[in-house]
Motif scaffolding. Structure first.
Motif, PDB file in Angstrom:
ATOM      1  N   THR A  32      -7.218 -25.044  32.185  1.00 48.41           N
ATOM      2  CA  THR A  32      -6.991 -25.222  33.626  1.00 48.41           C
ATOM      3  C   THR A  32      -7.858 -24.264  34.434  1.00 48.41           C
ATOM      4  OG1 THR A  32      -4.709 -25.938  33.263  1.00 48.41           O
ATOM      5  CG2 THR A  32      -5.263 -25.134  35.462  1.00 48.41           C
ATOM      6  N   THR A  33      -7.932 -23.015  33.988  1.00 48.75           N
ATOM      7  CA  THR A  33      -8.691 -21.995  34.711  1.00 48.75           C
ATOM      8  C   THR A  33     -10.181 -22.309  34.732  1.00 48.75           C
ATOM      9  OG1 THR A  33      -7.076 -20.294  34.138  1.00 48.75           O
ATOM     10  CG2 THR A  33      -9.240 -19.539  34.834  1.00 48.75           C
ATOM     11  N   ILE A  34     -10.731 -22.668  33.584  1.00 50.22           N
ATOM     12  CA  ILE A  34     -12.168 -22.937  33.533  1.00 50.22           C
ATOM     13  C   ILE A  34     -12.518 -24.215  34.304  1.00 50.22           C
ATOM     14  CG2 ILE A  34     -12.170 -24.205  31.323  1.00 50.22           C
ATOM     15  CD1 ILE A  34     -14.763 -22.764  30.634  1.00 50.22           C
ATOM     16  N   ASN A  35     -11.644 -25.210  34.260  1.00 50.91           N
ATOM     17  CA  ASN A  35     -11.880 -26.426  35.045  1.00 50.91           C
ATOM     18  C   ASN A  35     -11.861 -26.133  36.540  1.00 50.91           C
ATOM     19  OD1 ASN A  35     -12.402 -28.515  33.228  1.00 50.91           O
ATOM     20  ND2 ASN A  35     -10.228 -28.903  32.849  1.00 50.91           N
ATOM     21  N   THR A  36     -10.942 -25.278  36.968  1.00 45.76           N
ATOM     22  CA  THR A  36     -10.859 -24.897  38.384  1.00 45.76           C
ATOM     23  C   THR A  36     -12.123 -24.175  38.817  1.00 45.76           C
ATOM     24  OG1 THR A  36      -8.441 -24.697  38.257  1.00 45.76           O
ATOM     25  CG2 THR A  36      -9.541 -23.572  40.077  1.00 45.76           C
ATOM     26  N   GLU A  37     -12.603 -23.279  37.980  1.00 46.28           N
ATOM     27  CA  GLU A  37     -13.831 -22.546  38.297  1.00 46.28           C
ATOM     28  C   GLU A  37     -15.026 -23.485  38.401  1.00 46.28           C
ATOM     29  OE1 GLU A  37     -17.090 -19.561  36.334  1.00 46.28           O
ATOM     30  OE2 GLU A  37     -15.312 -20.103  35.188  1.00 46.28           O
ATOM     31  N   TYR A  38     -15.126 -24.405  37.465  1.00 48.42           N
ATOM     32  CA  TYR A  38     -16.286 -25.296  37.432  1.00 48.42           C
ATOM     33  C   TYR A  38     -16.255 -26.322  38.556  1.00 48.42           C
ATOM     34  CZ  TYR A  38     -18.029 -23.503  32.990  1.00 48.42           C
ATOM     35  OH  TYR A  38     -18.562 -22.691  32.016  1.00 48.42           O
ATOM     36  N   ALA A  39     -15.082 -26.619  39.082  1.00 53.11           N
ATOM     37  CA  ALA A  39     -14.960 -27.587  40.167  1.00 53.11           C
ATOM     38  C   ALA A  39     -15.262 -26.966  41.531  1.00 53.11           C
ATOM     39  CB  ALA A  39     -13.562 -28.191  40.178  1.00 53.11           C
ATOM     40  N   ASP A  40     -15.302 -25.639  41.600  1.00 54.46           N
ATOM     41  CA  ASP A  40     -15.531 -24.923  42.855  1.00 54.46           C
ATOM     42  C   ASP A  40     -17.013 -24.604  43.002  1.00 54.46           C
ATOM     43  OD1 ASP A  40     -15.682 -23.131  44.972  1.00 54.46           O
ATOM     44  OD2 ASP A  40     -13.852 -22.061  44.418  1.00 54.46           O
ATOM     45  N   SER A  41     -17.617 -25.072  44.055  1.00 55.05           N
ATOM     46  CA  SER A  41     -19.057 -24.883  44.258  1.00 55.05           C
ATOM     47  C   SER A  41     -19.447 -23.407  44.340  1.00 55.05           C
ATOM     48  CB  SER A  41     -19.516 -25.610  45.529  1.00 55.05           C
ATOM     49  OG  SER A  41     -18.849 -25.087  46.670  1.00 55.05           O
ATOM     50  N   LYS A  42     -18.496 -22.535  44.691  1.00 52.68           N
ATOM     51  CA  LYS A  42     -18.795 -21.114  44.815  1.00 52.68           C
ATOM     52  C   LYS A  42     -18.875 -20.415  43.461  1.00 52.68           C
ATOM     53  CE  LYS A  42     -16.571 -20.711  49.347  1.00 52.68           C
ATOM     54  NZ  LYS A  42     -15.471 -20.064  50.126  1.00 52.68           N
ATOM     55  N   THR A  43     -18.233 -20.971  42.455  1.00 49.47           N
ATOM     56  CA  THR A  43     -18.182 -20.325  41.139  1.00 49.47           C
ATOM     57  C   THR A  43     -18.714 -21.193  40.007  1.00 49.47           C
ATOM     58  OG1 THR A  43     -15.893 -21.093  40.876  1.00 49.47           O
ATOM     59  CG2 THR A  43     -16.208 -18.868  41.740  1.00 49.47           C
ATOM     60  N   SER A  44     -19.044 -22.428  40.298  1.00 47.51           N
ATOM     61  CA  SER A  44     -19.450 -23.361  39.248  1.00 47.51           C
ATOM     62  C   SER A  44     -20.889 -23.133  38.790  1.00 47.51           C
ATOM     63  CB  SER A  44     -19.315 -24.802  39.756  1.00 47.51           C
ATOM     64  OG  SER A  44     -19.722 -25.711  38.742  1.00 47.51           O
ATOM     65  N   PRO A  45     -21.139 -23.206  37.479  1.00 44.12           N
ATOM     66  CA  PRO A  45     -22.504 -23.137  36.969  1.00 44.12           C
ATOM     67  C   PRO A  45     -23.196 -24.501  36.982  1.00 44.12           C
ATOM     68  CG  PRO A  45     -21.008 -23.272  35.134  1.00 44.12           C
ATOM     69  CD  PRO A  45     -20.156 -23.242  36.377  1.00 44.12           C
ATOM     70  N   LEU A  46     -22.449 -25.546  37.329  1.00 42.34           N
ATOM     71  CA  LEU A  46     -22.992 -26.896  37.262  1.00 42.34           C
ATOM     72  C   LEU A  46     -24.084 -27.128  38.300  1.00 42.34           C
ATOM     73  CD1 LEU A  46     -19.685 -28.971  36.895  1.00 42.34           C
ATOM     74  CD2 LEU A  46     -21.198 -28.153  35.081  1.00 42.34           C
ATOM     75  N   MET A  47     -25.017 -27.993  37.956  1.00 37.52           N
ATOM     76  CA  MET A  47     -26.036 -28.414  38.913  1.00 37.52           C
ATOM     77  C   MET A  47     -25.381 -29.295  39.969  1.00 37.52           C
ATOM     78  SD  MET A  47     -29.215 -29.103  36.267  1.00 37.52           S
ATOM     79  CE  MET A  47     -30.422 -29.237  37.589  1.00 37.52           C
ATOM     80  N   ALA A  48     -25.994 -29.361  41.134  1.00 36.47           N
ATOM     81  CA  ALA A  48     -25.395 -30.035  42.281  1.00 36.47           C
ATOM     82  C   ALA A  48     -24.992 -31.474  41.974  1.00 36.47           C
ATOM     83  CB  ALA A  48     -26.365 -30.002  43.469  1.00 36.47           C
ATOM     84  N   ASP A  49     -25.846 -32.209  41.283  1.00 38.05           N
ATOM     85  CA  ASP A  49     -25.533 -33.612  40.978  1.00 38.05           C
ATOM     86  C   ASP A  49     -24.342 -33.724  40.033  1.00 38.05           C
ATOM     87  OD1 ASP A  49     -27.547 -34.477  42.602  1.00 38.05           O
ATOM     88  OD2 ASP A  49     -28.979 -34.861  40.990  1.00 38.05           O
ATOM     89  N   ASP A  50     -24.243 -32.815  39.064  1.00 35.71           N
ATOM     90  CA  ASP A  50     -23.117 -32.835  38.135  1.00 35.71           C
ATOM     91  C   ASP A  50     -21.823 -32.418  38.821  1.00 35.71           C
ATOM     92  OD1 ASP A  50     -24.614 -33.662  35.910  1.00 35.71           O
ATOM     93  OD2 ASP A  50     -25.221 -31.609  35.463  1.00 35.71           O
ATOM     94  N   LEU A  51     -21.933 -31.487  39.749  1.00 35.90           N
ATOM     95  CA  LEU A  51     -20.743 -31.008  40.456  1.00 35.90           C
ATOM     96  C   LEU A  51     -20.107 -32.116  41.293  1.00 35.90           C
ATOM     97  CD1 LEU A  51     -18.933 -28.602  41.100  1.00 35.90           C
ATOM     98  CD2 LEU A  51     -20.514 -27.993  42.943  1.00 35.90           C
ATOM     99  N   LYS A  52     -20.928 -33.000  41.838  1.00 37.64           N
ATOM    100  CA  LYS A  52     -20.422 -34.084  42.676  1.00 37.64           C
ATOM    101  C   LYS A  52     -19.454 -34.999  41.913  1.00 37.64           C
ATOM    102  CE  LYS A  52     -24.499 -34.356  45.685  1.00 37.64           C
ATOM    103  NZ  LYS A  52     -25.685 -35.195  46.065  1.00 37.64           N
ATOM    104  N   THR A  53     -19.708 -35.178  40.629  1.00 40.61           N
ATOM    105  CA  THR A  53     -18.891 -36.115  39.842  1.00 40.61           C
ATOM    106  C   THR A  53     -17.971 -35.415  38.838  1.00 40.61           C
ATOM    107  OG1 THR A  53     -20.687 -36.334  38.212  1.00 40.61           O
ATOM    108  CG2 THR A  53     -20.650 -37.921  40.035  1.00 40.61           C
ATOM    109  N   PHE A  54     -17.946 -34.081  38.881  1.00 39.86           N
ATOM    110  CA  PHE A  54     -17.174 -33.334  37.896  1.00 39.86           C
ATOM    111  C   PHE A  54     -15.669 -33.522  38.082  1.00 39.86           C
ATOM    112  CE2 PHE A  54     -14.890 -29.463  36.615  1.00 39.86           C
ATOM    113  CZ  PHE A  54     -15.223 -29.422  35.271  1.00 39.86           C
ATOM    114  N   LYS A  55     -14.991 -33.805  36.961  1.00 46.65           N
ATOM    115  CA  LYS A  55     -13.535 -33.909  36.968  1.00 46.65           C
ATOM    116  C   LYS A  55     -12.919 -32.930  35.962  1.00 46.65           C
ATOM    117  CE  LYS A  55     -13.467 -38.766  38.396  1.00 46.65           C
ATOM    118  NZ  LYS A  55     -13.124 -38.417  39.785  1.00 46.65           N
TER     119      LYS A  55
END
Length: 199
Positions: A32-55
């Motif tokens: 739950t914690t890592i998913n919350t971090e990755y879903a937040d644009s301020k803390t996520s390491p994901l690229m912008a396109d991946d963040l848009k569709t991240f669940k």
């Protein structure tokens, strides 16, 4: 210019610190914690396109057999060394100890390390870094291996929960600089636990 960041997610993984028996809810909190971090644009390491569709990240099912109490043999007279990374950055680490344990009847061992600079701060002086790879890497898991965050224990054993292993930020975005798993920490078995490869 590539953004160079030391990838350590200490705040997210306090659940495993001091743990001495398996608790499924700890692994679920980790997810739950890592998913919350990755879903937040301020803390996520994901690229912008991946963040848009991240669940959610893809996880192996939580499994008690991948929680082990390892015998910890502290290293002696070790010298700091430059750990290779995915970039030209070479942070200094020192081998703190070797953890000995068994999974599926197979005797295994992994070295655990301390980041020299990180250990100088009061907040992180007890932090241990456990990078590892196994036979799932390059298939179901990230080819570069995974990490586990640990804390120096008071006794001669240490709890290692592979259900709380996670990918380096490099698995999601090449702008990061991530330590490469040392060859001695490549396990000759499958560890079907923790975060799977990111698709």
């Amino acid at each position: 210019m590539k953004k160079i960041i030391l990838v350590i997610l200490i705040f997210a993984f306090n659940f495993s610190f001091g743990q001495n028996k398996f608790n499924k809810s700890d692994a679920e909190k980790f997810q739950t914690t890592i998913n919350t971090e990755y879903a937040d644009s301020k803390t996520s390491p994901l690229m912008a396109d991946d963040l848009k569709t991240f669940k959610s990240l893809d996880f192996y099912p939580v499994n008690a057999k991948y929680f082990v109490i390892a015998k910890l043999v502290k290293a002696r007279n070790e010298k700091a060394f430059e750990m290779k990374t995915s970039t030209s950055r070479k942070p200094k680490y020192i081998k703190y100890a070797t953890a000995f344990f068994t999974i599926n009847g197979v005797s295994l061992k992994l070295n655990v390390y301390q980041d020299v600079e990180l250990s100088k701060s009061d907040k992180n002086k007890d932090y241990l870094f456990l990078p590892f790879s196994d036979k799932t890497c390059g298939k179901e898991s990230y080819i570069g291996g995974k990490y586990i965050d640990l804390k120096i224990p008071k006794g001669k054993t240490i709890a290692i929960d592979f259900n709380q292993s996670y990918n380096p930020y490099c698995a999601y975005n090449r702008k990061y600089s991530c330590p490469i798993v040392p060859l001695e920490n490549d396990l000759n078995i499958e560890i079907k636990a923790g975060v799977k490869n990111f698709h």
